[in-house]
Design a protein around this motif. Structure first.
Motif, mmCIF file in Angstrom:
data_model
loop_
_atom_site.group_PDB
_atom_site.id
_atom_site.type_symbol
_atom_site.label_atom_id
_atom_site.label_comp_id
_atom_site.label_asym_id
_atom_site.label_seq_id
_atom_site.Cartn_x
_atom_site.Cartn_y
_atom_site.Cartn_z
ATOM 1 N N VAL A 15 -3.041 45.129 48.635
ATOM 2 C CA VAL A 15 -3.832 43.627 49.009
ATOM 3 C C VAL A 15 -3.080 42.871 48.071
ATOM 4 C CG1 VAL A 15 -5.702 42.552 49.131
ATOM 5 C CG2 VAL A 15 -5.789 44.869 49.825
ATOM 6 N N TRP A 16 -2.916 43.240 46.862
ATOM 7 C CA TRP A 16 -2.532 42.151 45.843
ATOM 8 C C TRP A 16 -1.062 41.673 46.125
ATOM 9 C CZ3 TRP A 16 -1.168 43.212 39.966
ATOM 10 C CH2 TRP A 16 -0.876 41.810 39.408
ATOM 11 N N GLN A 17 -0.238 43.118 46.365
ATOM 12 C CA GLN A 17 1.198 42.986 46.485
ATOM 13 C C GLN A 17 1.444 41.998 47.764
ATOM 14 O OE1 GLN A 17 3.342 46.428 47.198
ATOM 15 N NE2 GLN A 17 5.336 45.489 46.489
ATOM 16 N N HIS A 18 0.392 42.089 48.909
ATOM 17 C CA HIS A 18 0.649 41.304 50.108
ATOM 18 C C HIS A 18 0.495 39.822 49.945
ATOM 19 C CE1 HIS A 18 1.788 44.444 53.079
ATOM 20 N NE2 HIS A 18 0.792 45.212 52.609
ATOM 21 N N GLU A 19 -0.386 39.763 49.262
ATOM 22 C CA GLU A 19 -0.969 38.192 48.732
ATOM 23 C C GLU A 19 0.367 37.609 47.769
ATOM 24 O OE1 GLU A 19 -4.279 38.444 46.111
ATOM 25 O OE2 GLU A 19 -5.749 38.844 48.146
ATOM 26 N N ILE A 20 0.888 38.424 46.864
ATOM 27 C CA ILE A 20 2.086 37.932 46.234
ATOM 28 C C ILE A 20 3.400 37.750 47.099
ATOM 29 C CG2 ILE A 20 3.624 38.479 44.143
ATOM 30 C CD1 ILE A 20 1.490 40.166 43.101
ATOM 31 N N CYS A 21 3.618 38.565 47.815
ATOM 32 C CA CYS A 21 4.705 38.667 49.036
ATOM 33 C C CYS A 21 4.444 37.333 49.981
ATOM 34 C CB CYS A 21 4.918 39.864 49.701
ATOM 35 S SG CYS A 21 5.590 41.112 48.656
ATOM 36 N N SER A 22 3.420 36.906 50.067
ATOM 37 C CA SER A 22 3.104 35.747 50.933
ATOM 38 C C SER A 22 3.401 34.466 50.129
ATOM 39 C CB SER A 22 1.587 35.734 51.159
ATOM 40 O OG SER A 22 1.410 34.421 51.604
ATOM 41 N N GLN A 23 3.264 34.556 48.656
ATOM 42 C CA GLN A 23 3.480 33.450 47.699
ATOM 43 C C GLN A 23 5.171 33.369 47.740
ATOM 44 O OE1 GLN A 23 1.486 33.919 44.229
ATOM 45 N NE2 GLN A 23 -0.554 33.872 45.184
ATOM 46 N N ILE A 24 5.665 34.538 47.821
ATOM 47 C CA ILE A 24 7.189 34.737 47.580
ATOM 48 C C ILE A 24 7.651 33.855 48.884
ATOM 49 C CG2 ILE A 24 9.287 35.973 47.530
ATOM 50 C CD1 ILE A 24 7.699 37.816 45.671
ATOM 51 N N GLU A 25 7.150 34.192 49.847
ATOM 52 C CA GLU A 25 7.737 33.686 51.371
ATOM 53 C C GLU A 25 7.629 32.512 51.372
ATOM 54 O OE1 GLU A 25 6.053 36.017 54.644
ATOM 55 O OE2 GLU A 25 7.228 37.611 53.992
ATOM 56 N N LYS A 26 6.534 31.629 50.795
ATOM 57 C CA LYS A 26 6.233 30.316 50.904
ATOM 58 C C LYS A 26 7.454 29.527 49.935
ATOM 59 C CE LYS A 26 1.272 30.412 51.734
ATOM 60 N NZ LYS A 26 -0.042 30.062 51.030
ATOM 61 N N LEU A 27 7.599 30.119 48.819
ATOM 62 C CA LEU A 27 8.656 29.718 47.942
ATOM 63 C C LEU A 27 9.852 29.643 48.265
ATOM 64 C CD1 LEU A 27 8.518 28.450 45.071
ATOM 65 C CD2 LEU A 27 8.978 30.746 44.171
ATOM 66 N N ILE A 28 10.284 30.886 49.032
ATOM 67 C CA ILE A 28 11.559 30.986 49.336
ATOM 68 C C ILE A 28 11.794 30.949 50.906
ATOM 69 C CG2 ILE A 28 12.266 32.235 47.371
ATOM 70 C CD1 ILE A 28 12.507 34.628 49.009
ATOM 71 N N GLY A 29 10.968 31.063 51.437
ATOM 72 C CA GLY A 29 11.085 30.890 53.136
ATOM 73 C C GLY A 29 11.023 32.431 53.328
ATOM 74 N N ALA A 30 10.576 32.494 54.724
ATOM 75 C CA ALA A 30 10.289 34.019 55.397
ATOM 76 C C ALA A 30 11.712 34.515 55.509
ATOM 77 C CB ALA A 30 9.893 33.706 56.857
ATOM 78 N N PRO A 31 11.879 35.921 55.206
ATOM 79 C CA PRO A 31 13.078 36.708 55.650
ATOM 80 C C PRO A 31 13.715 36.474 56.718
ATOM 81 C CG PRO A 31 11.348 38.294 55.280
ATOM 82 C CD PRO A 31 10.600 36.905 54.968
ATOM 83 N N PRO A 32 14.809 36.411 57.159
ATOM 84 C CA PRO A 32 15.410 36.322 58.495
ATOM 85 C C PRO A 32 15.123 37.446 59.454
ATOM 86 C CG PRO A 32 17.124 36.636 56.914
ATOM 87 C CD PRO A 32 16.041 36.647 56.183
ATOM 88 N N THR A 33 14.979 37.230 60.560
ATOM 89 C CA THR A 33 14.597 38.262 61.509
ATOM 90 C C THR A 33 15.792 38.760 62.230
ATOM 91 O OG1 THR A 33 13.993 36.663 63.241
ATOM 92 C CG2 THR A 33 12.074 37.736 61.897
ATOM 93 N N THR A 34 16.097 39.919 62.742
ATOM 94 C CA THR A 34 17.291 40.364 63.498
ATOM 95 C C THR A 34 16.846 40.011 65.113
ATOM 96 O OG1 THR A 34 16.268 42.639 63.262
ATOM 97 C CG2 THR A 34 17.843 41.957 61.866
ATOM 98 N N PRO A 35 17.807 39.646 65.725
ATOM 99 C CA PRO A 35 17.759 39.477 67.165
ATOM 100 C C PRO A 35 17.497 40.633 67.940
ATOM 101 C CG PRO A 35 19.701 38.241 66.520
ATOM 102 C CD PRO A 35 18.962 39.065 65.239
ATOM 103 N N ARG A 36 16.830 40.608 68.988
ATOM 104 C CA ARG A 36 16.516 42.019 69.620
ATOM 105 C C ARG A 36 17.612 41.929 70.822
ATOM 106 N NH1 ARG A 36 10.235 43.564 69.036
ATOM 107 N NH2 ARG A 36 10.282 43.160 66.853
#
Length: 82
Positions: free
Chosen positions: A61-82
């Motif tokens: 739970v804590w790790q997901h919260e931290i990952c959310s903060q990281i995504e806000k700081l650097i942007g969401a990871p790129p998605t691969t087109p399907r």
């Protein structure tokens, strides 16, 4: 990782510096950019370190919260087109 406007300005100033001396204002801008970049890097390193700690302690739970903060700081990871 997304390039922030501060990084774009820093690159612009670095390029100018390689061809001529910076004006006083440009030198102040470069110092400001360097300070903001250092703060950004410290914050990102801190978040990555506590994310590792959360992972090592099994606190998903804590790790997901931290990952959310990281995504806000650097942007969401790129998605691969399907």
């Amino acid at each position: 990782m997304a390039i922030l406007p501060i990084h774009e300005r820093l690159a612009e100033l670095w390029t100018l510096k390689s061809t001529r001396e910076l004006t006083d204002q440009e030198a102040m801008d470069m110092e400001h950019c360097m300070a903001v970049n250092a703060s950004y890097c410290r914050e990102l390193a801190h978040l990555r370190n506590i994310s590792l700690l959360a992972s090592m302690t099994g606190d998903s739970v804590w790790q997901h919260e931290i990952c959310s903060q990281i995504e806000k700081l650097i942007g969401a990871p790129p998605t691969t087109p399907r």
